[in-house]
Motif scaffolding. Sequence first.
Motif, mmCIF file in Angstrom:
data_model
loop_
_atom_site.group_PDB
_atom_site.id
_atom_site.type_symbol
_atom_site.label_atom_id
_atom_site.label_comp_id
_atom_site.label_asym_id
_atom_site.label_seq_id
_atom_site.Cartn_x
_atom_site.Cartn_y
_atom_site.Cartn_z
ATOM 1 N N LYS A 240 0.726 -1.395 -0.126
ATOM 2 C CA LYS A 240 0.069 -0.163 -0.123
ATOM 3 C C LYS A 240 1.106 1.197 -0.068
ATOM 4 N N ASN A 241 1.984 1.271 0.799
ATOM 5 C CA ASN A 241 2.918 2.632 0.925
ATOM 6 C C ASN A 241 3.547 2.381 -0.497
ATOM 7 N N ILE A 242 4.188 1.363 -0.756
ATOM 8 C CA ILE A 242 4.619 1.365 -2.155
ATOM 9 C C ILE A 242 4.057 2.017 -3.105
ATOM 10 N N ALA A 243 2.696 1.490 -3.335
ATOM 11 C CA ALA A 243 1.973 1.965 -4.111
ATOM 12 C C ALA A 243 1.604 3.605 -4.290
ATOM 13 N N CYS A 244 1.435 4.015 -2.974
ATOM 14 C CA CYS A 244 1.510 5.528 -2.768
ATOM 15 C C CYS A 244 2.744 6.219 -3.108
ATOM 16 N N GLU A 245 3.921 5.857 -2.892
ATOM 17 C CA GLU A 245 5.057 6.514 -3.208
ATOM 18 C C GLU A 245 5.371 6.441 -4.623
ATOM 19 N N LEU A 246 5.088 5.386 -5.256
ATOM 20 C CA LEU A 246 5.205 5.314 -6.927
ATOM 21 C C LEU A 246 4.004 5.878 -7.571
ATOM 22 N N GLN A 247 3.001 6.260 -6.946
ATOM 23 C CA GLN A 247 1.654 6.657 -7.678
ATOM 24 C C GLN A 247 1.281 5.564 -8.716
ATOM 25 N N ILE A 248 1.177 4.354 -8.142
ATOM 26 C CA ILE A 248 0.577 3.287 -9.031
ATOM 27 C C ILE A 248 -0.233 2.182 -8.132
ATOM 28 N N SER A 249 -1.294 1.572 -8.678
ATOM 29 C CA SER A 249 -1.976 0.613 -7.801
ATOM 30 C C SER A 249 -1.176 -0.316 -7.109
ATOM 31 N N GLU A 250 -1.908 -0.981 -6.037
ATOM 32 C CA GLU A 250 -1.603 -1.930 -5.344
ATOM 33 C C GLU A 250 -1.294 -3.184 -6.235
ATOM 34 N N ASN A 251 -2.360 -3.190 -7.124
ATOM 35 C CA ASN A 251 -2.351 -4.391 -7.964
ATOM 36 C C ASN A 251 -0.894 -4.453 -8.764
ATOM 37 N N ALA A 252 -0.557 -3.064 -9.266
ATOM 38 C CA ALA A 252 0.658 -3.024 -10.065
ATOM 39 C C ALA A 252 1.770 -3.438 -9.309
ATOM 40 N N VAL A 253 1.927 -2.993 -7.928
ATOM 41 C CA VAL A 253 3.060 -3.485 -7.023
ATOM 42 C C VAL A 253 2.771 -4.858 -6.810
ATOM 43 N N ARG A 254 1.820 -5.324 -6.584
ATOM 44 C CA ARG A 254 1.913 -6.944 -6.548
ATOM 45 C C ARG A 254 2.570 -7.662 -7.928
ATOM 46 N N ALA A 255 2.146 -7.292 -8.906
ATOM 47 C CA ALA A 255 2.371 -7.788 -10.206
ATOM 48 C C ALA A 255 4.085 -7.424 -10.458
ATOM 49 N N HIS A 256 4.650 -6.332 -9.952
ATOM 50 C CA HIS A 256 5.969 -5.820 -10.112
ATOM 51 C C HIS A 256 6.688 -7.182 -9.163
ATOM 52 N N VAL A 257 6.294 -7.279 -7.870
ATOM 53 C CA VAL A 257 6.994 -7.918 -7.033
ATOM 54 C C VAL A 257 6.799 -9.313 -7.381
ATOM 55 N N SER A 258 5.809 -9.846 -7.866
ATOM 56 C CA SER A 258 5.708 -11.362 -8.393
ATOM 57 C C SER A 258 6.771 -11.486 -9.498
ATOM 58 N N ASN A 259 6.899 -10.311 -10.348
ATOM 59 C CA ASN A 259 7.617 -10.373 -11.581
ATOM 60 C C ASN A 259 9.180 -10.704 -11.064
ATOM 61 N N ILE A 260 9.701 -9.947 -10.232
ATOM 62 C CA ILE A 260 10.863 -9.925 -9.542
ATOM 63 C C ILE A 260 11.109 -11.038 -9.077
ATOM 64 N N ILE A 261 10.232 -11.563 -8.133
ATOM 65 C CA ILE A 261 10.362 -13.120 -7.440
ATOM 66 C C ILE A 261 10.733 -14.021 -8.572
ATOM 67 N N ARG A 262 9.726 -14.016 -9.604
ATOM 68 C CA ARG A 262 9.913 -14.854 -10.727
ATOM 69 C C ARG A 262 11.552 -14.926 -11.502
ATOM 70 N N LYS A 263 11.518 -13.428 -12.011
ATOM 71 C CA LYS A 263 13.058 -13.444 -12.683
ATOM 72 C C LYS A 263 14.039 -13.635 -12.012
ATOM 73 N N TYR A 264 13.941 -13.712 -10.726
ATOM 74 C CA TYR A 264 15.381 -13.757 -9.678
ATOM 75 C C TYR A 264 15.215 -15.163 -9.360
ATOM 76 N N ASN A 265 14.119 -15.994 -9.451
ATOM 77 C CA ASN A 265 13.910 -17.187 -8.818
ATOM 78 C C ASN A 265 14.216 -17.115 -7.288
ATOM 79 N N LEU A 266 13.483 -16.141 -6.850
ATOM 80 C CA LEU A 266 13.500 -15.942 -4.983
ATOM 81 C C LEU A 266 11.901 -16.492 -4.618
#
Length: 68
Positions: free
Chosen positions: A27-53
């Motif tokens: 929620k705070n990341i979304a506010c800071e970056l002026q994007i939706s929480e769904n977009a933040v979740r998508a970015h986080v998921s992509n990072i986890i997948r991309k770097y095999n975390l």
Amino acid sequence: MNTKVSITPTPRERELMMLIARGMQNKNIACELQISENAVRAHVSNIIRKYNLQNRTQIAVIYALLAP
């Protein structure tokens, strides 16, 4: 033969990784970056997948290792 693969995070990924490393919630990341929480979740998921975390803690560790 050493076949080490190096993947460089995009500027947006680095930005998200930094905020996650600071302990910010989606929620705070979304506010800071002026994007939706769904977009933040998508970015986080992509990072986890991309770097095999496994989780956000590992994202923070990777960011700490990449930071100058």
